[in-house]
Design an enzyme around this catalytic site. Sequence first.
Site, short mmCIF file in Angstrom:
data_model
loop_
_atom_site.label_atom_id
_atom_site.label_comp_id
_atom_site.label_asym_id
_atom_site.label_seq_id
_atom_site.Cartn_x
_atom_site.Cartn_y
_atom_site.Cartn_z
N GLU A 199 0.83 -1.21 0.00
CA GLU A 199 0.00 0.00 0.00
C GLU A 199 0.87 1.26 0.00
O GLU A 199 0.56 2.24 -0.68
CB GLU A 199 -0.95 0.00 1.20
N CYS A 225 -13.92 0.72 -14.78
CA CYS A 225 -14.43 2.09 -14.76
C CYS A 225 -13.24 3.06 -14.72
O CYS A 225 -12.98 3.72 -13.73
CB CYS A 225 -15.34 2.30 -13.54
N CYS A 237 -17.67 1.03 -20.86
CA CYS A 237 -19.06 1.18 -20.42
C CYS A 237 -19.97 0.12 -21.04
O CYS A 237 -20.94 -0.31 -20.41
CB CYS A 237 -19.58 2.57 -20.80
N CYS A 270 -19.78 -3.05 -19.00
CA CYS A 270 -19.83 -2.85 -17.55
C CYS A 270 -21.07 -3.50 -16.94
O CYS A 270 -22.20 -3.22 -17.36
CB CYS A 270 -19.83 -1.35 -17.24
N CYS A 284 -26.18 2.85 -13.67
CA CYS A 284 -25.19 3.93 -13.59
C CYS A 284 -25.79 5.27 -14.04
O CYS A 284 -26.16 5.44 -15.20
CB CYS A 284 -23.98 3.60 -14.45
#
Length: 362
Positions: A36, A189, A210, A213, A219
């Site tokens: 991280e 996305c 898209c 998706c 959405c």
Amino acid sequence: MSHHSFSTTLLHWFAQNGRSLPWRESKDPYAIWLSEVILQQTRIAQGMPYWQRFMQSYPTVERLAAASEDEVLKLWQGLGYYSRAKNLHQAAQQIVAMGGFPHTYAQIIQLKGVGEYTAAAIASIAFDLPHAVVDGNVYRVLSRYFGISTPINSTEGKKEFATLAQMLLPSQEASLYNQAIMDFGAIQCTPSNATKDKKNTIRQDDNGCCQTCPLQVGCVAYREGRVAELPIKLKKIKIKTRHLHYLYIKHQDEIAIRKRPAGDIWEGLWEPYLIETASSQPLSQTDIAPLFAHLSTQDVPSPTLIRAEVKHVLTHRILLANIYMLETSHRPTLPSEYIWIKETDLEQYAIPRLVEILILSL
């Protein structure tokens, strides 16, 4: 689509499309924390080799804590944002002092350099605690799916998205869900779901991600043609340009370097003699004369410009750097923070990537 369906759809997508990453093969909080920190400002492709080298050199947090700061900075060299490495090292010492890696969000967020996102990621992924992550990918997914126009870098926006993210989190599957929404933003996305046409007008990419998706039906941004404009971010602060002139001063077989001071870029890294000016106008013999005040004017050497205006872009700064060779039979009078080292020993010192590029030109 209900909040439950949203989360379920993401988990299903993740089962089919999630990225295979080495730190996901373990519940070791040290390995997860290290990943991280490295990936805070770094792409996975660039960060992966660094993570592997750190795990090889310092397989445990105790080994990392026992290393010197210079050793850690040297291993980090080339990743940039060096405060991450300094914080990593200090946090490792904190963890050892605590008797082991902390197991709660409240304790994890006390570690040096660990903010809300990183604490939530470690708490959920390593310990399955129900804390939602909110990073750039999550902002993008949530703002588009729910049609949220609140700027993501405003105080109001941060609160709104944090609340929504926590509400969507399935508490029993926090680890998988957090990884799922981050991967979804990175793979499905993406920012490139929007393109610009010849008139520089931003348009929704109707042929891109898209169309495939699984969240498309619910959405708001897709339905309203706002994929390209979300998420909204307040304008960044003004970018400042700095002009750096490096003198590679060589006297016999030694060169002069210093450790960069606190409170500025590259804190703790080493660099050759630096003169910072208001422009990129090359240095002249007059500019370096104060270093040789003990000599007569005719004995002052002239710097040889080797490479000019090498551009290096940081978050809020553009650096334009020149490097000069200055071989001299007289040792100059330098400020006390500079030390003389054997030129052949330079590789033992952690230096900024820009300085490394400049020195390679010599």
